[in-house]
Design a protein around this motif. Structure first.
Motif, short mmCIF file in Angstrom:
data_model
loop_
_atom_site.label_atom_id
_atom_site.label_comp_id
_atom_site.label_asym_id
_atom_site.label_seq_id
_atom_site.Cartn_x
_atom_site.Cartn_y
_atom_site.Cartn_z
N PRO A 24 37.87 51.69 38.96
CA PRO A 24 36.79 50.82 38.52
C PRO A 24 37.25 49.38 38.39
O PRO A 24 38.40 49.09 38.14
CB PRO A 24 36.41 51.40 37.16
CG PRO A 24 37.56 52.19 36.72
CD PRO A 24 38.28 52.65 37.94
N GLY A 25 36.28 48.47 38.59
CA GLY A 25 36.57 47.05 38.43
C GLY A 25 35.84 46.23 39.47
O GLY A 25 35.14 46.75 40.32
N GLU A 26 36.00 44.94 39.39
CA GLU A 26 35.38 44.03 40.32
C GLU A 26 36.47 43.24 41.02
O GLU A 26 37.56 43.08 40.50
CB GLU A 26 34.46 43.07 39.58
CG GLU A 26 33.29 43.74 38.92
CD GLU A 26 32.39 42.77 38.20
OE1 GLU A 26 32.63 41.55 38.29
OE2 GLU A 26 31.47 43.22 37.54
N SER A 27 36.16 42.73 42.20
CA SER A 27 37.12 41.86 42.87
C SER A 27 36.38 40.67 43.44
O SER A 27 35.19 40.73 43.72
CB SER A 27 37.85 42.62 43.98
OG SER A 27 36.95 42.98 45.01
N ASP A 56 42.90 42.02 42.53
CA ASP A 56 42.87 41.61 41.12
C ASP A 56 42.97 40.10 40.93
O ASP A 56 43.18 39.62 39.83
CB ASP A 56 43.98 42.31 40.33
CG ASP A 56 45.37 41.97 40.83
OD1 ASP A 56 45.50 41.39 41.93
OD2 ASP A 56 46.34 42.29 40.13
N SER A 57 42.82 39.32 41.98
CA SER A 57 42.88 37.87 41.88
C SER A 57 41.67 37.33 41.14
O SER A 57 40.56 37.83 41.29
CB SER A 57 42.95 37.24 43.27
OG SER A 57 43.19 35.86 43.18
N GLU A 58 41.86 36.31 40.33
CA GLU A 58 40.76 35.73 39.57
C GLU A 58 40.07 34.62 40.35
O GLU A 58 38.88 34.38 40.19
CB GLU A 58 41.28 35.18 38.24
CG GLU A 58 40.19 34.71 37.33
CD GLU A 58 40.70 34.24 35.98
OE1 GLU A 58 39.90 33.65 35.24
OE2 GLU A 58 41.88 34.45 35.68
N ASN A 79 46.34 35.30 43.88
CA ASN A 79 47.48 36.21 43.71
C ASN A 79 48.37 36.25 44.95
O ASN A 79 49.57 36.47 44.84
CB ASN A 79 47.02 37.61 43.31
CG ASN A 79 46.12 38.27 44.32
OD1 ASN A 79 45.69 37.65 45.30
ND2 ASN A 79 45.80 39.53 44.10
N VAL A 80 47.81 36.02 46.14
CA VAL A 80 48.62 36.00 47.35
C VAL A 80 49.46 34.73 47.39
O VAL A 80 50.65 34.76 47.72
CB VAL A 80 47.74 36.11 48.61
CG1 VAL A 80 48.54 35.92 49.87
CG2 VAL A 80 47.03 37.45 48.63
N ASN A 128 31.03 27.91 47.62
CA ASN A 128 31.73 27.43 48.82
C ASN A 128 32.75 28.43 49.37
O ASN A 128 33.92 28.14 49.48
CB ASN A 128 32.43 26.08 48.55
CG ASN A 128 31.45 24.98 48.29
OD1 ASN A 128 30.29 25.07 48.66
ND2 ASN A 128 31.88 23.93 47.63
N GLY A 129 32.25 29.62 49.67
CA GLY A 129 33.13 30.63 50.24
C GLY A 129 33.75 31.54 49.20
O GLY A 129 34.56 32.39 49.52
N CYS A 130 33.38 31.37 47.96
CA CYS A 130 33.90 32.23 46.89
C CYS A 130 32.72 32.97 46.29
O CYS A 130 31.68 32.40 46.07
CB CYS A 130 34.54 31.38 45.79
SG CYS A 130 35.78 30.26 46.42
N ASN A 131 32.91 34.26 46.02
CA ASN A 131 31.84 35.00 45.34
C ASN A 131 32.39 36.21 44.63
O ASN A 131 33.27 36.87 45.13
CB ASN A 131 30.74 35.40 46.31
CG ASN A 131 31.18 36.49 47.24
OD1 ASN A 131 32.31 36.49 47.69
ND2 ASN A 131 30.30 37.40 47.53
#
Length: 157
Positions: A24-27, A56-58, A79-80, A128-131
């Motif tokens: 479970p979780g969101e990414s 798991d990147s914020e 995170n990368v 702008n490319g993030c969601n």
């Protein structure tokens, strides 16, 4: 055991197996490309570089490095980038949605010189490319699967 009960047990075992694999979780979803790749300059060709999950990147990060009169651009998950020693040391400590900040210099010979204005890090979460991937979360699927499992379990008697 009747074939009807056997079928229900097989369905129950399959659902339980699926439940064990579920995390479970969101990414967050980000473009992940470099300006040396065609279609990944100041504007991104979203057909060539669709959004990809960052685990798991914020934040999604856009790094703009001025080299001469041109910019090298990196679009990647936070995170990368943090796995690279260069970016980990240069990435600004303050990271907020919509913030663009110069890189940290970390110059041991001149501790007063704190920032490198030729490299800018921009952080975003939802534009702008993030969601954020919040359509169906893992916890929603978990509730659905556990409801199905309990419904089958009560019908076995």
């Amino acid at each position: 055991m009747s074939s009807d009960n056997m079928w229900k047990i097989n369905i129950l075992a399959t659902l339980l197996g699926f439940l064990l694999l579920l995390q479970p979780g969101e990414s967050i979803m980000c473009h992940r490309c470099y300006s040396a790749m065609g279609g990944c300059g100041h504007e991104v060709n979203w057909r060539m570089y669709p959004w990809r999950s960052c685990g798991d990147s914020e934040f999604c990060v856009k790094v703009m490095e001025k080299v001469g009169s041109e910019y090298k651009i990196i679009r990647e998950c936070e995170n990368v980038l943090a796995k690279s020693a260069r970016h980990r040391l240069m990435m600004p400590v303050l990271r907020r949605h919509g913030y663009c900040m110069p890189a940290r210099k970390n110059n041991p010979y001149d501790p007063k010189d704190l920032v490198d204005n030729s490299i800018i890090y921009c952080f975003c979460k939802d534009w702008n490319g993030c969601n954020p991937a919040s359509l169906v979360t893992g916890s929603t699927i978990l509730v659905l699967v556990s409801s199905l499992v309990s419904a089958f379990a009560f019908n076995l008697h």
